[in-house]
Design a protein around this motif. Structure first.
Motif, PDB file in Angstrom:
ATOM      1  N   VAL A   1       0.836  -1.209   0.000  1.00  0.00           N
ATOM      2  CA  VAL A   1       0.000   0.000   0.000  1.00  0.00           C
ATOM      3  C   VAL A   1       0.867   1.253   0.000  1.00  0.00           C
ATOM      4  CG1 VAL A   1      -1.790   1.275   1.235  1.00  0.00           C
ATOM      5  CG2 VAL A   1      -1.892  -1.223   1.138  1.00  0.00           C
ATOM      6  N   LEU A   2       1.749   1.366   0.985  1.00  0.00           N
ATOM      7  CA  LEU A   2       2.548   2.588   1.099  1.00  0.00           C
ATOM      8  C   LEU A   2       3.534   2.770  -0.048  1.00  0.00           C
ATOM      9  CD1 LEU A   2       3.249   2.752   4.926  1.00  0.00           C
ATOM     10  CD2 LEU A   2       1.449   3.876   3.606  1.00  0.00           C
ATOM     11  N   LYS A   3       3.979   1.676  -0.640  1.00  0.00           N
ATOM     12  CA  LYS A   3       4.918   1.778  -1.764  1.00  0.00           C
ATOM     13  C   LYS A   3       4.210   1.910  -3.109  1.00  0.00           C
ATOM     14  CE  LYS A   3       8.524  -0.767   0.649  1.00  0.00           C
ATOM     15  NZ  LYS A   3       9.311  -2.007   0.681  1.00  0.00           N
ATOM     16  N   ASN A   4       2.885   1.888  -3.091  1.00  0.00           N
ATOM     17  CA  ASN A   4       2.097   2.052  -4.307  1.00  0.00           C
ATOM     18  C   ASN A   4       2.076   3.537  -4.679  1.00  0.00           C
ATOM     19  OD1 ASN A   4       0.112   2.316  -6.262  1.00  0.00           O
ATOM     20  ND2 ASN A   4      -1.330   0.953  -5.245  1.00  0.00           N
ATOM     21  N   PRO A   5       2.591   3.908  -5.847  1.00  0.00           N
ATOM     22  CA  PRO A   5       2.649   5.333  -6.207  1.00  0.00           C
ATOM     23  C   PRO A   5       1.272   5.974  -6.398  1.00  0.00           C
ATOM     24  CG  PRO A   5       3.295   3.969  -8.070  1.00  0.00           C
ATOM     25  CD  PRO A   5       3.133   3.050  -6.897  1.00  0.00           C
ATOM     26  N   PHE A   6       0.224   5.170  -6.539  1.00  0.00           N
ATOM     27  CA  PHE A   6      -1.116   5.712  -6.754  1.00  0.00           C
ATOM     28  C   PHE A   6      -1.922   5.840  -5.461  1.00  0.00           C
ATOM     29  CE2 PHE A   6       0.080   3.501 -10.696  1.00  0.00           C
ATOM     30  CZ  PHE A   6       0.114   4.598 -11.532  1.00  0.00           C
ATOM     31  N   TYR A   7      -1.354   5.351  -4.353  1.00  0.00           N
ATOM     32  CA  TYR A   7      -2.063   5.430  -3.073  1.00  0.00           C
ATOM     33  C   TYR A   7      -1.839   6.795  -2.429  1.00  0.00           C
ATOM     34  CZ  TYR A   7      -3.547   4.608   1.692  1.00  0.00           C
ATOM     35  OH  TYR A   7      -4.177   4.713   2.904  1.00  0.00           O
ATOM     36  N   GLU A   8      -2.925   7.404  -1.958  1.00  0.00           N
ATOM     37  CA  GLU A   8      -2.846   8.665  -1.218  1.00  0.00           C
ATOM     38  C   GLU A   8      -3.010   8.359   0.255  1.00  0.00           C
ATOM     39  OE1 GLU A   8      -5.151  11.969  -2.659  1.00  0.00           O
ATOM     40  OE2 GLU A   8      -5.246  11.061  -4.651  1.00  0.00           O
ATOM     41  N   MET A   9      -2.110   8.888   1.075  1.00  0.00           N
ATOM     42  CA  MET A   9      -2.138   8.635   2.518  1.00  0.00           C
ATOM     43  C   MET A   9      -3.493   8.995   3.113  1.00  0.00           C
ATOM     44  SD  MET A   9       0.723   7.340   3.436  1.00  0.00           S
ATOM     45  CE  MET A   9       0.666   7.537   5.188  1.00  0.00           C
ATOM     46  N   GLU A  10      -3.886   8.206   4.100  1.00  0.00           N
ATOM     47  CA  GLU A  10      -5.116   8.405   4.867  1.00  0.00           C
ATOM     48  C   GLU A  10      -6.387   8.109   4.074  1.00  0.00           C
ATOM     49  OE1 GLU A  10      -4.712   9.211   8.192  1.00  0.00           O
ATOM     50  OE2 GLU A  10      -2.580   9.164   7.734  1.00  0.00           O
ATOM     51  N   MET A  11      -6.266   7.634   2.846  1.00  0.00           N
ATOM     52  CA  MET A  11      -7.437   7.335   2.016  1.00  0.00           C
ATOM     53  C   MET A  11      -7.731   5.828   2.074  1.00  0.00           C
ATOM     54  SD  MET A  11      -8.354  10.253   1.052  1.00  0.00           S
ATOM     55  CE  MET A  11      -9.650   9.829  -0.079  1.00  0.00           C
ATOM     56  N   PRO A  12      -8.963   5.431   1.734  1.00  0.00           N
ATOM     57  CA  PRO A  12      -9.288   3.998   1.728  1.00  0.00           C
ATOM     58  C   PRO A  12      -8.326   3.206   0.838  1.00  0.00           C
ATOM     59  CG  PRO A  12     -11.291   5.286   1.521  1.00  0.00           C
ATOM     60  CD  PRO A  12     -10.143   6.252   1.431  1.00  0.00           C
ATOM     61  N   ILE A  13      -8.033   1.991   1.270  1.00  0.00           N
ATOM     62  CA  ILE A  13      -7.067   1.141   0.566  1.00  0.00           C
ATOM     63  C   ILE A  13      -7.772   0.399  -0.562  1.00  0.00           C
ATOM     64  CG2 ILE A  13      -5.526  -0.833   0.801  1.00  0.00           C
ATOM     65  CD1 ILE A  13      -5.133   0.057   3.738  1.00  0.00           C
ATOM     66  N   ARG A  14      -7.300   0.615  -1.771  1.00  0.00           N
ATOM     67  CA  ARG A  14      -7.795  -0.077  -2.957  1.00  0.00           C
ATOM     68  C   ARG A  14      -6.570  -0.596  -3.711  1.00  0.00           C
ATOM     69  NH1 ARG A  14     -12.019   0.646  -0.683  1.00  0.00           N
ATOM     70  NH2 ARG A  14     -13.575   2.233  -1.102  1.00  0.00           N
ATOM     71  N   CYS A  15      -6.038  -1.728  -3.270  1.00  0.00           N
ATOM     72  CA  CYS A  15      -4.818  -2.272  -3.848  1.00  0.00           C
ATOM     73  C   CYS A  15      -4.970  -3.785  -3.988  1.00  0.00           C
ATOM     74  CB  CYS A  15      -3.629  -1.926  -2.954  1.00  0.00           C
ATOM     75  SG  CYS A  15      -2.069  -2.544  -3.556  1.00  0.00           S
ATOM     76  N   GLU A  16      -5.003  -4.251  -5.214  1.00  0.00           N
ATOM     77  CA  GLU A  16      -5.243  -5.664  -5.483  1.00  0.00           C
ATOM     78  C   GLU A  16      -4.144  -6.559  -4.911  1.00  0.00           C
ATOM     79  OE1 GLU A  16      -6.155  -8.622  -9.267  1.00  0.00           O
ATOM     80  OE2 GLU A  16      -6.025  -6.456  -9.590  1.00  0.00           O
ATOM     81  N   LEU A  17      -2.886  -6.154  -5.031  1.00  0.00           N
ATOM     82  CA  LEU A  17      -1.787  -6.969  -4.490  1.00  0.00           C
ATOM     83  C   LEU A  17      -1.878  -7.102  -2.972  1.00  0.00           C
ATOM     84  CD1 LEU A  17       1.306  -5.890  -6.623  1.00  0.00           C
ATOM     85  CD2 LEU A  17       0.175  -8.113  -6.593  1.00  0.00           C
ATOM     86  N   PHE A  18      -2.282  -6.034  -2.299  1.00  0.00           N
ATOM     87  CA  PHE A  18      -2.470  -6.086  -0.854  1.00  0.00           C
ATOM     88  C   PHE A  18      -3.573  -7.088  -0.520  1.00  0.00           C
ATOM     89  CE2 PHE A  18      -4.720  -4.467   2.962  1.00  0.00           C
ATOM     90  CZ  PHE A  18      -3.715  -4.661   3.886  1.00  0.00           C
ATOM     91  N   ASP A  19      -4.690  -7.025  -1.232  1.00  0.00           N
ATOM     92  CA  ASP A  19      -5.810  -7.948  -0.982  1.00  0.00           C
ATOM     93  C   ASP A  19      -5.396  -9.398  -1.187  1.00  0.00           C
ATOM     94  OD1 ASP A  19      -7.539  -5.869  -0.390  1.00  0.00           O
ATOM     95  OD2 ASP A  19      -8.336  -5.744  -2.429  1.00  0.00           O
ATOM     96  N   ILE A  20      -4.687  -9.669  -2.264  1.00  0.00           N
ATOM     97  CA  ILE A  20      -4.265 -11.041  -2.574  1.00  0.00           C
ATOM     98  C   ILE A  20      -3.328 -11.576  -1.497  1.00  0.00           C
ATOM     99  CG2 ILE A  20      -2.883 -12.439  -4.177  1.00  0.00           C
ATOM    100  CD1 ILE A  20      -4.020 -10.594  -6.433  1.00  0.00           C
ATOM    101  N   ASN A  21      -2.320 -10.793  -1.145  1.00  0.00           N
ATOM    102  CA  ASN A  21      -1.349 -11.243  -0.149  1.00  0.00           C
ATOM    103  C   ASN A  21      -1.955 -11.313   1.250  1.00  0.00           C
ATOM    104  OD1 ASN A  21       1.453 -11.630  -1.422  1.00  0.00           O
ATOM    105  ND2 ASN A  21       0.647  -9.792  -2.397  1.00  0.00           N
ATOM    106  N   LEU A  22      -2.887 -10.437   1.544  1.00  0.00           N
ATOM    107  CA  LEU A  22      -3.582 -10.480   2.834  1.00  0.00           C
ATOM    108  C   LEU A  22      -4.414 -11.759   2.944  1.00  0.00           C
ATOM    109  CD1 LEU A  22      -4.325  -9.105   5.491  1.00  0.00           C
ATOM    110  CD2 LEU A  22      -6.180  -7.968   4.263  1.00  0.00           C
TER     111      LEU A  22
END
Length: 141
Positions: free
Chosen positions: A106-127
């Motif tokens: 999440v944090l290393k995703n260049p498209f993620y904005e801090m403090e915003m809802p997490i929408r990251c497919e790789l995070f979901d898969i690994n979680l």
């Protein structure tokens, strides 16, 4: 029956940025999950101020008759907490794994904005894989 009911991630302001339900009973709707996250953030902050111990970081474990709530707070104030069956062991280690996944995907995703809802497919898969590994380990104990 699943040992883990649900997982929450709350930003430092108390906003719910991630919620995943793993239990089949007692599913909550979006408003209920937002209320639980907000309530936990408030209780955690109050416990830090009321604690007689200097440097207390807040509630780490809440034990009830029907569930346990384990919490891990990162240095940035982001809180990770899991609701699980009473007496479930090794949730602290699982929360640290979730934190590592959060920092890696999440944090290393260049498209993620801090403090915003997490929408990251790789995070979901690994979680999902980490939770499944934890369930298999719990069944083997």
């Amino acid at each position: 029956m699943a040992a883990i009911y649900s997982l929450y991630i709350i930003n430092k302001s108390g906003g719910l940025i991630f919620y995943k339900d793993y239990g089949s009973k007692g599913r909550m709707d979006t408003n209920d999950s937002l209320r639980v996250a907000s309530l936990w953030h408030s209780m955690h902050a109050i416990s830090q101020q009321l604690s007689p111990t200097l440097g207390c970081s807040g509630i780490e474990l809440l034990e009830a008759d029907t569930f346990d709530l384990h919490c891990f707070q990162s240095l940035t104030g982001t809180k990770f907490f899991v609701v699980c069956e009473p007496g479930t062991q090794h949730m602290e280690a699982l929360l640290k794994v979730v934190y590592e996944l959060y920092t890696d995907y999440v944090l290393k995703n260049p498209f993620y904005e801090m403090e915003m809802p997490i929408r990251c497919e790789l995070f979901d898969i690994n979680l999902t894989q980490a939770i499944q590994k934890d369930r298999v380990a719990l069944l083997g104990r």
